[in-house]
Write an enzyme that holds these catalytic residues in place. Structure first.
Site, PDB file in Angstrom:
ATOM      1  N   LYS A 209      42.819  37.647  38.521  1.00 31.08           N
ATOM      2  CA  LYS A 209      43.418  37.124  39.637  1.00 31.08           C
ATOM      3  C   LYS A 209      42.704  37.179  40.924  1.00 31.08           C
ATOM      4  CE  LYS A 209      48.047  39.088  38.238  1.00 31.08           C
ATOM      5  NZ  LYS A 209      48.852  40.098  38.390  1.00 31.08           N
TER       6      LYS A 209
ATOM      7  N   ALA B 119      45.122  42.948  41.831  1.00 31.98           N
ATOM      8  CA  ALA B 119      45.795  44.171  41.046  1.00 31.98           C
ATOM      9  C   ALA B 119      46.813  43.657  39.873  1.00 31.98           C
ATOM     10  CB  ALA B 119      46.424  45.089  42.145  1.00 31.98           C
ATOM     11  N   ASP B 120      46.856  44.459  39.044  1.00 31.45           N
ATOM     12  CA  ASP B 120      48.120  44.240  37.995  1.00 31.45           C
ATOM     13  C   ASP B 120      48.552  45.588  37.496  1.00 31.45           C
ATOM     14  OD1 ASP B 120      49.232  41.870  36.540  1.00 31.45           O
ATOM     15  OD2 ASP B 120      49.179  43.401  34.954  1.00 31.45           O
ATOM     16  N   THR B 121      49.649  45.738  37.086  1.00 31.48           N
ATOM     17  CA  THR B 121      50.416  47.094  36.693  1.00 31.48           C
ATOM     18  C   THR B 121      51.110  46.956  35.395  1.00 31.48           C
ATOM     19  OG1 THR B 121      50.684  47.808  39.015  1.00 31.48           O
ATOM     20  CG2 THR B 121      51.941  48.989  36.922  1.00 31.48           C
TER      21      THR B 121
END
Length: 181
Positions: A50, A64-66
């Protein structure tokens, strides 16, 4: 200038705790994960892809990624109410992990880190699950819940960074940004 490579309103709101001087840029990246990837490696991979399209100058880019994971299985965003129902039943009465991966990058360097928070749900009744699904909240959330909304009513306990579960580990990111500069 800081660029947040995320259209998540929750991440945008959380980044404002660190700075209000940022802009949003998002590119359409293929988020297909390699087979067998661990949840912590998955968020590192996703945050990196990203951030990468915008890390071509002096600007600092944050990707960011969750993900929510239980028994090594990553629970994505439900596509149907039945998927949401299945995920919530799977999480009911159990402790699971929420991982957020963050990549900070510019043209010259890049660093990534992942933060894990443990969340335990109450034993949920079918009625509680149905009432929660009726709010519409589960449909755009990893693991079919948002801890910052009605999903907070499902949570018995949390160990670790609350903001990590919302989608951005604010205190860790703030420290990493200082050392990145």
């Amino acid at each position: 200038m800081i660029i947040l490579a995320s259209q998540s309103p929750r991440r945008q709101e959380l980044l404002k705790y660190i700075t209000t001087d940022f802009e949003i840029r998002v590119s359409d990246v293929d988020e297909t994960l390699p087979d067998g990837i661990s949840p912590s490696d998955a968020v590192l991979y996703l945050s990196s892809i990203k951030a990468k399209p915008f890390a071509n100058g002096d600007d600092i880019v944050i990707g960011a990624d969750t993900v929510v994971a239980l028994d090594g299985k990553i629970l994505g965003k439900p596509k149907t109410t039945e998927e949401a129902r299945q995920m919530l039943r799977f999480l009911s009465g159990r402790e699971h992990s929420v991982f957020t991966g963050v990549t900070i990058a510019n043209a010259e360097k890049s660093t990534s880190f992942a933060v894990e928070t443990r969340v335990k749900f109450f034993d949920l009744t079918d009625d509680e699950i149905e009432r929660y699904i009726a709010t519409g909240e589960p449909m755009d959330k990893a693991g079919a819940y948002g801890i910052q909304g009605y999903g907070s009513l499902l949570v018995e306990s949390i160990t670790g960074d609350y903001f990590n579960v919302v989608g951005l580990p604010v205190s860790t990111l703030a420290r990493k940004l200082i050392s990145f500069s």
